[in-house]
Design an enzyme around this catalytic site. Structure first.
Site, PDB file in Angstrom:
ATOM      1  N   GLY A 216     -13.884  16.662  13.704  1.00  0.00           N
ATOM      2  CA  GLY A 216     -13.204  16.980  14.350  1.00  0.00           C
ATOM      3  C   GLY A 216     -12.384  18.374  14.011  1.00  0.00           C
ATOM      4  N   GLU A 236     -25.263  24.604   7.579  1.00  0.00           N
ATOM      5  CA  GLU A 236     -26.149  23.587   7.679  1.00  0.00           C
ATOM      6  C   GLU A 236     -26.230  23.275   9.194  1.00  0.00           C
ATOM      7  OE1 GLU A 236     -24.993  20.217   5.544  1.00  0.00           O
ATOM      8  OE2 GLU A 236     -25.897  18.994   7.069  1.00  0.00           O
ATOM      9  N   LEU A 311     -12.293  12.220   3.332  1.00  0.00           N
ATOM     10  CA  LEU A 311     -11.443  11.031   3.678  1.00  0.00           C
ATOM     11  C   LEU A 311     -10.393  10.772   2.856  1.00  0.00           C
ATOM     12  CD1 LEU A 311     -14.783   8.647   4.127  1.00  0.00           C
ATOM     13  CD2 LEU A 311     -13.191   9.497   6.099  1.00  0.00           C
ATOM     14  N   GLY A 334     -24.058  18.340   3.619  1.00  0.00           N
ATOM     15  CA  GLY A 334     -24.196  19.697   3.062  1.00  0.00           C
ATOM     16  C   GLY A 334     -22.791  19.957   2.189  1.00  0.00           C
TER      17      GLY A 334
HETATM   18  N1  COA Z   1      -9.041   5.207   4.430  1.00  0.00           N
HETATM   19  C1  COA Z   1      -9.398   4.561   5.317  1.00  0.00           C
HETATM   20  N2  COA Z   1      -9.742   4.788   6.624  1.00  0.00           N
HETATM   21  C2  COA Z   1     -10.016   6.231   6.608  1.00  0.00           C
HETATM   22  C3  COA Z   1      -9.571   7.044   5.713  1.00  0.00           C
HETATM   23  C4  COA Z   1      -9.144   6.540   4.560  1.00  0.00           C
HETATM   24  N3  COA Z   1      -8.631   7.403   3.626  1.00  0.00           N
HETATM   25  N4  COA Z   1      -9.820   8.281   6.187  1.00  0.00           N
HETATM   26  C5  COA Z   1     -10.277   8.029   7.478  1.00  0.00           C
HETATM   27  N5  COA Z   1     -10.277   6.893   7.759  1.00  0.00           N
HETATM   28  C6  COA Z   1     -10.765   6.454   9.043  1.00  0.00           C
HETATM   29  C7  COA Z   1     -10.011   6.876  10.199  1.00  0.00           C
HETATM   30  O1  COA Z   1      -8.666   6.277  10.326  1.00  0.00           O
HETATM   31  C8  COA Z   1     -11.189   6.854  11.135  1.00  0.00           C
HETATM   32  O2  COA Z   1     -10.865   5.448  11.727  1.00  0.00           O
HETATM   33  P1  COA Z   1     -11.408   5.144  13.259  1.00  0.00           P
HETATM   34  O3  COA Z   1     -12.883   5.609  13.603  1.00  0.00           O
HETATM   35  O4  COA Z   1     -10.935   3.734  13.351  1.00  0.00           O
HETATM   36  O5  COA Z   1     -10.188   6.126  13.939  1.00  0.00           O
HETATM   37  C9  COA Z   1     -12.608   7.086  10.622  1.00  0.00           C
HETATM   38  O6  COA Z   1     -12.185   6.842   9.139  1.00  0.00           O
HETATM   39  C10 COA Z   1     -13.077   8.431  10.561  1.00  0.00           C
HETATM   40  O7  COA Z   1     -11.861   9.252  10.085  1.00  0.00           O
HETATM   41  P2  COA Z   1     -11.932  10.904  10.546  1.00  0.00           P
HETATM   42  O8  COA Z   1     -11.133  11.487   9.781  1.00  0.00           O
HETATM   43  O9  COA Z   1     -11.819  10.943  12.007  1.00  0.00           O
HETATM   44  O10 COA Z   1     -13.417  11.216  10.674  1.00  0.00           O
HETATM   45  P3  COA Z   1     -14.239  12.422  11.008  1.00  0.00           P
HETATM   46  O11 COA Z   1     -14.966  12.087  12.246  1.00  0.00           O
HETATM   47  O12 COA Z   1     -13.377  13.720  11.351  1.00  0.00           O
HETATM   48  O13 COA Z   1     -15.476  12.638   9.895  1.00  0.00           O
HETATM   49  C11 COA Z   1     -15.771  12.692   7.732  1.00  0.00           C
HETATM   50  C12 COA Z   1     -14.636  12.787   8.564  1.00  0.00           C
HETATM   51  C13 COA Z   1     -15.357  12.965   6.350  1.00  0.00           C
HETATM   52  C14 COA Z   1     -16.325  11.142   7.463  1.00  0.00           C
HETATM   53  C15 COA Z   1     -16.840  13.373   8.004  1.00  0.00           C
HETATM   54  O14 COA Z   1     -16.699  14.828   7.795  1.00  0.00           O
HETATM   55  C16 COA Z   1     -18.172  13.425   6.793  1.00  0.00           C
HETATM   56  O15 COA Z   1     -18.962  12.553   6.787  1.00  0.00           O
HETATM   57  N6  COA Z   1     -18.390  14.339   5.716  1.00  0.00           N
HETATM   58  C17 COA Z   1     -19.059  14.439   4.771  1.00  0.00           C
HETATM   59  C18 COA Z   1     -20.112  15.057   5.078  1.00  0.00           C
HETATM   60  C19 COA Z   1     -20.172  16.755   5.108  1.00  0.00           C
HETATM   61  O16 COA Z   1     -19.076  17.224   5.184  1.00  0.00           O
HETATM   62  N7  COA Z   1     -20.980  17.439   5.701  1.00  0.00           N
HETATM   63  C20 COA Z   1     -20.823  18.723   5.857  1.00  0.00           C
HETATM   64  C21 COA Z   1     -22.041  19.543   6.095  1.00  0.00           C
HETATM   65  S1  COA Z   1     -22.387  19.078   7.850  1.00  0.00           S
END
Ligand code: COA
Length: 451
Positions: A216, A236, A311, A334
């Site tokens: 988001g 990417e 995270l 990426g």
């Molecule tokens: N401990 C426990 N749970 C956690 C947490 C933590 N530190 N941080 C987040 N969560 C939980 C959230 O509460 C949420 O739970 P819900 O689904 O029950 O609401 C879930 O994990 C997802 O968290 P959120 O922050 O909403 O995720 P997001 O959809 O914004 O995605 C990543 C965040 C980091 C998972 C995602 O960006 C990712 O996979 N990144 C790695 C890959 C990347 O950056 N690629 C870049 C090029 S495309």
């Protein structure tokens, strides 16, 4: 004479499969939906006993292959976990492939020769060229790697350009389909997203080239970039919000060194407006992920900005973005490629974004509690995605910690300032107990502690 591909039905493919066959599927919107939704019938209807299947950011969550029923029949591996694979992991028949996206296919394909590559694709044009449509993260390389290529051709898939064009003579089988090109829902922005978006947008200069990650927050940043001039895209993932930035005139691509005026990506995933935009649009180039995401390549554009979500971030600046403790959640994608690439770029910046807290179920009480996402150290067992040597800016709704060139002590102080106020003093105390900070540093932070 060029060979002609055979038009088949999905059942012909299911019948063709043999025990032990290894299949690699297209990623995200390129996932071959028809085959994935029917693959379990290779076991039920055609007596197969074992298959191996590799994917990346799968979206056909409802496919029976991910259920417990097939856990002894199919071994799943993935470059990027989705909710269905997270569940399958619990059944014991799924495993993650650690990777930096620009090495994803080069390394995996050195090790594994796949029997089948199956992907969605656009319809052949009058010259017999099919576009691999929404992704070339590894798809074109998979055609070379696999013994047999099967494409689910579909009039609803955009015909794109770049390095995605393949001639039908290179394809073994075509399956005609007409399901909609899968979309990613637009997530409504909340106050935290907007705060983070503003903090980052203030630091992005006109003429910068941008990459936005998945989740988001990166989309919230895009919303705040609408007033900028001459931004470029080298990313990417080509996102829905990038289409809005192009349409409002904030993105022109004029200042880019690599492919000026063109929008460069390895895959596109978003709303229908995005697919309509990239369809037959030569300004969008979908190129090989191994090239697009190479940090050396990324660094050739000046002012390259990379924005990705995480995270957890530890006080010493380690970034966990793909696992929560031992639980594999997603993948590195990426993130490292683009964060390092941005720092290779003259004037470039990388931003790692996260809300300061998450609501997490306490395993002992079962009650959901607020937890700081800035942590003394990464939750034990967690994978470090971006190393502390590669981290640059970290952003929460409370501010930006500029970590480039900092000592461990300096970065711990900057990170505590942007943690949720409820956790700052506790984080300081833990920082002291693990030796990153000392009591001498307390005065630098007391005014940031909750009164
Ligand atoms: N401990 C426990 N749970 C956690 C947490 C933590 N530190 N941080 C987040 N969560 C939980 C959230 O509460 C949420 O739970 P819900 O689904 O029950 O609401 C879930 O994990 C997802 O968290 P959120 O922050 O909403 O995720 P997001 O959809 O914004 O995605 C990543 C965040 C980091 C998972 C995602 O960006 C990712 O996979 N990144 C790695 C890959 C990347 O950056 N690629 C870049 C090029 S495309």
């Amino acid at each position: 004479m060029k060979k002609k591909p055979k038009y088949i039905k999905v059942d012909d493919l299911l019948k063709m499969l043999k025990d032990g066959d290894k299949i690699v599927g297209g990623m995200a919107a390129n996932e071959p939906q028809l085959t994935i939704s029917q693959l379990h019938r290779a076991f039920d209807d055609y007596g197969l006993n074992s298959l191996e299947f590799t994917n990346c950011l799968g979206i056909r969550q409802d496919s029976p292959i991910y259920t417990e029923k097939y856990k002894d029949k199919i071994e799943i591996s993935s470059w990027f976990y989705d909710p269905a694979i997270r569940k399958a992991h619990g059944n014991g028949n799924a495993s993650f492939i650690p990777n930096y996206l620009h090495y994803a296919h080069t390394k995996r394909f050195q090790r594994v020769k796949y029997d089948y590559f199956i992907s969605a694709a656009s319809m052949p044009d009058e010259h017999g060229f099919i576009s691999l449509s929404t992704s070339n993260v590894y798809e074109k390389a998979a055609i070379k790697n696999a013994k047999v290529t099967v494409l689910e051709i579909n009039p609803n898939f955009p015909r794109t350009f770049g390095d995605v064009e393949v001639h039908i003579s290179e394809i073994d089988y075509l399956i005609e389909t007409d399901y909609p090109c899968p979309t990613l829902p637009d997530i409504p922005l909340n106050e935290k997203d907007i705060a983070i978006g503003k903090l980052i947008a203030e630091r992005i200069e006109d003429g910068s080239s941008i990459q936005l990650g998945i989740g988001g927050i990166p989309n919230a940043v895009a919303e705040q970039l609408k007033g900028k001039k001459d931004l470029g895209i080298h990313t990417e993932m080509f996102t829905s919000s990038m289409v809005d930035l192009i349409e409002c005139g904030a993105v022109t691509g004029k200042k880019k060194k690599l492919y000026p005026g063109k929008h460069v990506a390895a895959f596109a995933f978003g709303n229908q407006k995005l697919y309509d935009f990239i369809n037959n649009n030569p300004s969008v180039l979908i190129l090989d992920g191994a090239w697009v995401n190479d940090p050396y390549v990324i660094g050739q554009n000046d002012n390259q900005v990379s924005i990705n979500a995480a995270l957890e971030v530890s006080l010493d600046g380690q970034v966990a973005s793909e696992s929560i403790g031992t639980r594999q959640f997603s993948g590195a994608g990426g993130q490292v490629d683009t964060a390092v690439g941005a720092q290779n770029s003259k004037g470039g910046k990388s931003f790692i974004t996260l809300y300061s807290t998450a609501m997490v179920r306490n395993p002992e009480t079962g009650v959901r509690e607020l937890k700081s996402k800035i942590v003394p150290y990464i939750t034990p067992g967690g994978a470090v995605t971006l190393s502390r040597a590669d981290v640059d800016n970290v952003v929460t709704e409370y501010g930006i910690a500029e970590l480039r060139g900092t000592t461990l002590k300096e970065r711990a102080i900057e990170l505590i300032k942007i943690a949720h106020p409820d956790f700052r003093e506790e984080l300081f105390n833990e920082g002291v107990s693990i030796g990153i900070l000392s009591e001498r540093d307390r005065p630098k932070l007391t005014k940031h502690f909750k009164k």
